[in-house]
Design an enzyme around this catalytic site. Structure first.
Site, PDB file in Angstrom:
ATOM      1  N   TYR A 120      -8.915   1.253 -14.342  1.00 22.10           N
ATOM      2  CA  TYR A 120      -8.236   1.446 -13.058  1.00 22.10           C
ATOM      3  C   TYR A 120      -6.799   1.926 -13.267  1.00 22.10           C
ATOM      4  O   TYR A 120      -6.349   2.884 -12.625  1.00 22.10           O
ATOM      5  CB  TYR A 120      -8.250   0.119 -12.288  1.00 22.10           C
ATOM      6  N   SER A 126      -0.303   2.509  -7.788  1.00 21.90           N
ATOM      7  CA  SER A 126      -0.389   1.051  -7.905  1.00 21.90           C
ATOM      8  C   SER A 126       0.677   0.575  -8.875  1.00 21.90           C
ATOM      9  O   SER A 126       1.084   1.308  -9.777  1.00 21.90           O
ATOM     10  CB  SER A 126      -1.766   0.629  -8.422  1.00 21.90           C
TER      11      SER A 126
HETATM   12  N1  LIG Z   1      -5.263  -3.799  -2.119  1.00 24.05           N
HETATM   13  C1  LIG Z   1      -4.398  -3.774  -3.125  1.00 24.05           C
HETATM   14  O1  LIG Z   1      -3.878  -4.831  -3.567  1.00 24.05           O
HETATM   15  C2  LIG Z   1      -3.995  -2.453  -3.747  1.00 24.05           C
HETATM   16  C3  LIG Z   1      -2.943  -2.448  -4.661  1.00 24.05           C
HETATM   17  C4  LIG Z   1      -2.541  -1.247  -5.231  1.00 24.05           C
HETATM   18  C5  LIG Z   1      -3.187  -0.081  -4.889  1.00 24.05           C
HETATM   19  N2  LIG Z   1      -4.220  -0.105  -4.000  1.00 24.05           N
HETATM   20  C6  LIG Z   1      -4.882   1.173  -3.698  1.00 24.05           C
HETATM   21  O2  LIG Z   1      -4.921   1.351  -2.294  1.00 24.05           O
HETATM   22  C7  LIG Z   1      -6.111   2.061  -1.937  1.00 24.05           C
HETATM   23  C8  LIG Z   1      -6.881   1.282  -0.887  1.00 24.05           C
HETATM   24  O3  LIG Z   1      -7.173  -0.013  -1.381  1.00 24.05           O
HETATM   25  P1  LIG Z   1      -7.764  -1.149  -0.411  1.00 24.05           P
HETATM   26  O4  LIG Z   1      -7.449  -2.447  -1.052  1.00 24.05           O
HETATM   27  O5  LIG Z   1      -7.340  -0.894   0.964  1.00 24.05           O
HETATM   28  O6  LIG Z   1      -9.346  -0.856  -0.556  1.00 24.05           O
HETATM   29  P2  LIG Z   1     -10.584  -1.354   0.356  1.00 24.05           P
HETATM   30  O7  LIG Z   1     -10.163  -2.463   1.246  1.00 24.05           O
HETATM   31  O8  LIG Z   1     -11.691  -1.605  -0.601  1.00 24.05           O
HETATM   32  O9  LIG Z   1     -10.923  -0.075   1.241  1.00 24.05           O
HETATM   33  C9  LIG Z   1     -11.367   1.080   0.575  1.00 24.05           C
HETATM   34  C10 LIG Z   1     -11.661   2.172   1.566  1.00 24.05           C
HETATM   35  O10 LIG Z   1     -12.152   3.296   0.835  1.00 24.05           O
HETATM   36  C11 LIG Z   1     -13.494   3.592   1.226  1.00 24.05           C
HETATM   37  N3  LIG Z   1     -14.255   3.968   0.033  1.00 24.05           N
HETATM   38  C12 LIG Z   1     -14.523   3.220  -1.051  1.00 24.05           C
HETATM   39  N4  LIG Z   1     -15.286   3.891  -1.920  1.00 24.05           N
HETATM   40  C13 LIG Z   1     -15.521   5.104  -1.361  1.00 24.05           C
HETATM   41  C14 LIG Z   1     -16.269   6.244  -1.755  1.00 24.05           C
HETATM   42  N5  LIG Z   1     -16.971   6.277  -2.887  1.00 24.05           N
HETATM   43  N6  LIG Z   1     -16.295   7.309  -0.931  1.00 24.05           N
HETATM   44  C15 LIG Z   1     -15.618   7.289   0.240  1.00 24.05           C
HETATM   45  N7  LIG Z   1     -14.899   6.248   0.665  1.00 24.05           N
HETATM   46  C16 LIG Z   1     -14.851   5.160  -0.122  1.00 24.05           C
HETATM   47  C17 LIG Z   1     -14.004   2.311   1.903  1.00 24.05           C
HETATM   48  O11 LIG Z   1     -15.000   2.528   2.877  1.00 24.05           O
HETATM   49  P3  LIG Z   1     -16.592   2.402   2.489  1.00 24.05           P
HETATM   50  O12 LIG Z   1     -16.729   1.139   1.696  1.00 24.05           O
HETATM   51  O13 LIG Z   1     -17.317   2.397   3.785  1.00 24.05           O
HETATM   52  O14 LIG Z   1     -16.875   3.611   1.702  1.00 24.05           O
HETATM   53  C18 LIG Z   1     -12.731   1.805   2.571  1.00 24.05           C
HETATM   54  O15 LIG Z   1     -12.497   2.491   3.772  1.00 24.05           O
HETATM   55  C19 LIG Z   1      -6.879   2.289  -3.243  1.00 24.05           C
HETATM   56  O16 LIG Z   1      -6.564   3.558  -3.754  1.00 24.05           O
HETATM   57  C20 LIG Z   1      -6.322   1.211  -4.157  1.00 24.05           C
HETATM   58  O17 LIG Z   1      -6.428   1.559  -5.514  1.00 24.05           O
HETATM   59  C21 LIG Z   1      -4.653  -1.263  -3.423  1.00 24.05           C
END
Ligand SMILES: NC(=O)c1ccc[n+]([C@@H]2O[C@H](COP(=O)([O-])OP(=O)(O)OC[C@H]3O[C@@H](n4cnc5c(N)ncnc54)[C@H](OP(=O)(O)O)[C@@H]3O)[C@@H](O)[C@H]2O)c1
Length: 252
Positions: free
Chosen positions: A158, A145
């Site tokens: 985080y 990130s």
């Molecule tokens: N979105 C951003 O702006 C952003 C920026 C920088 C980095 N990131 C990184 O990118 C990655 C994805 O982010 P996102 O925004 O796409 O997240 P998201 O929309 O919340 O999706 C998260 C995914 O992970 C699964 N998940 C969450 N907790 C879990 C657990 N305990 N066990 C197994 N699966 C789990 C969720 O499915 P379930 O809820 O069904 O478990 C979902 O498929 C993360 O590592 C985040 O830190 C995101």
């Protein structure tokens, strides 16, 4: 699509929604057989069904990565079984991002955040990278990130986990790179996903001051992930790729 991942197998954690789902879709569109993971079975089945409807090869493993080592082992074993015995590409994407003042975090949230963001990636890689090496090579992509490049109030927990992930990329690159396993980080900025929906307005406001002028869309991670997973990136090891519309380097 160009079939750049034809014949490859991939495990993308946390891929039933958001960025992980976009990566899984992009991999499948390039010919990879992909295993998606998440906790919610219904949401996962719907993501897999949608992907298959476009002609992609996909399967689901339901697991809660909060459970640590046992969950990581289960996911790795199930993925290998579903993918015909080998995982060529591992994307450590599953992540949680609780934001609060440092003094307001309880121990349960602290442990859960480290377990999902770091421990699961650590033990999945420990299990799968040696197998990739034994099969002649592979790829690990870690989701970092932009928060690792500067201090951000409310993000101490985080940000620390994501800094750990970036460090793991470099260590694993040194450890597994000589055995044919390339390890890199994708560091997204402000991307609209299911996980950031609640703070969407805030994201829009922050992104307005970037060169791109808007938050990222989940699918915009696809081409970069495909490139890093493909042989086109054969010389790319141990690096972090920022995907943030210019947020880190050029705000006004
Ligand atoms: N979105 C951003 O702006 C952003 C920026 C920088 C980095 N990131 C990184 O990118 C990655 C994805 O982010 P996102 O925004 O796409 O997240 P998201 O929309 O919340 O999706 C998260 C995914 O992970 C699964 N998940 C969450 N907790 C879990 C657990 N305990 N066990 C197994 N699966 C789990 C969720 O499915 P379930 O809820 O069904 O478990 C979902 O498929 C993360 O590592 C985040 O830190 C995101």
């Amino acid at each position: 699509m160009n079939g750049r991942l034809n014949g490859k197998t991939a495990l993308v954690t946390g891929s039933t929604k958001g960025l992980g789902r976009a990566v899984a879709n992009a991999f499948a569109a390039e010919g990879a057989h992909v295993v998606l993971t998440g906790r919610d079975k219904a949401v996962g089945e719907s993501a897999v069904a949608e992907l298959r409807a476009t002609g992609g090869r996909a399967d689901l493993v339901v697991a809660d990565l909060t459970e640590g080592l046992s969950a990581a082992r289960h996911v790795a074993e199930e993925a290998e079984r579903l993918l015909g015995g080998r995982v060529d590409i591992l994307v450590n994407n599953a992540g949680v991002f609780p934001l609060a003042a440092t003094a307001d975090f309880d121990e349960e949230t602290y442990d859960r955040t480290w377990t999902v963001n770091v421990k699961s990636a650590f033990f999945l890689t420990a299990r799968l990278a040696p197998a990739m090496a034994a099969h002649g090579g592979g790829v690990v992509l870690n989701l970092g990130s932009i928060v690792t490049s500067h201090g951000l109030a409310g993000s101490a927990l985080y940000s620390a986990t994501k800094a750990a992930v970036e460090s793991l990329t470099m260590s694993w690159s040194a450890e597994y790179g000589p055995q044919g396993v390339r390890v890199n980080t994708i560091a997204p900025g402000l991307v609209l996903t299911e996980g950031t929906t609640e703070g969407a307005e805030h994201l829009e406001a922050m992104a307005a001051h970037t060169p791109a002028g808007r938050p990222g869309r989940a699918e915009e991670i696809g081409p970069l992930a495909v490139y890093l997973a493909s042989d086109d990136a054969a010389y790319v090891h141990g690096s972090s790729f920022t995907l943030d519309g210019g947020w880190t380097t050029a705000r006004r």
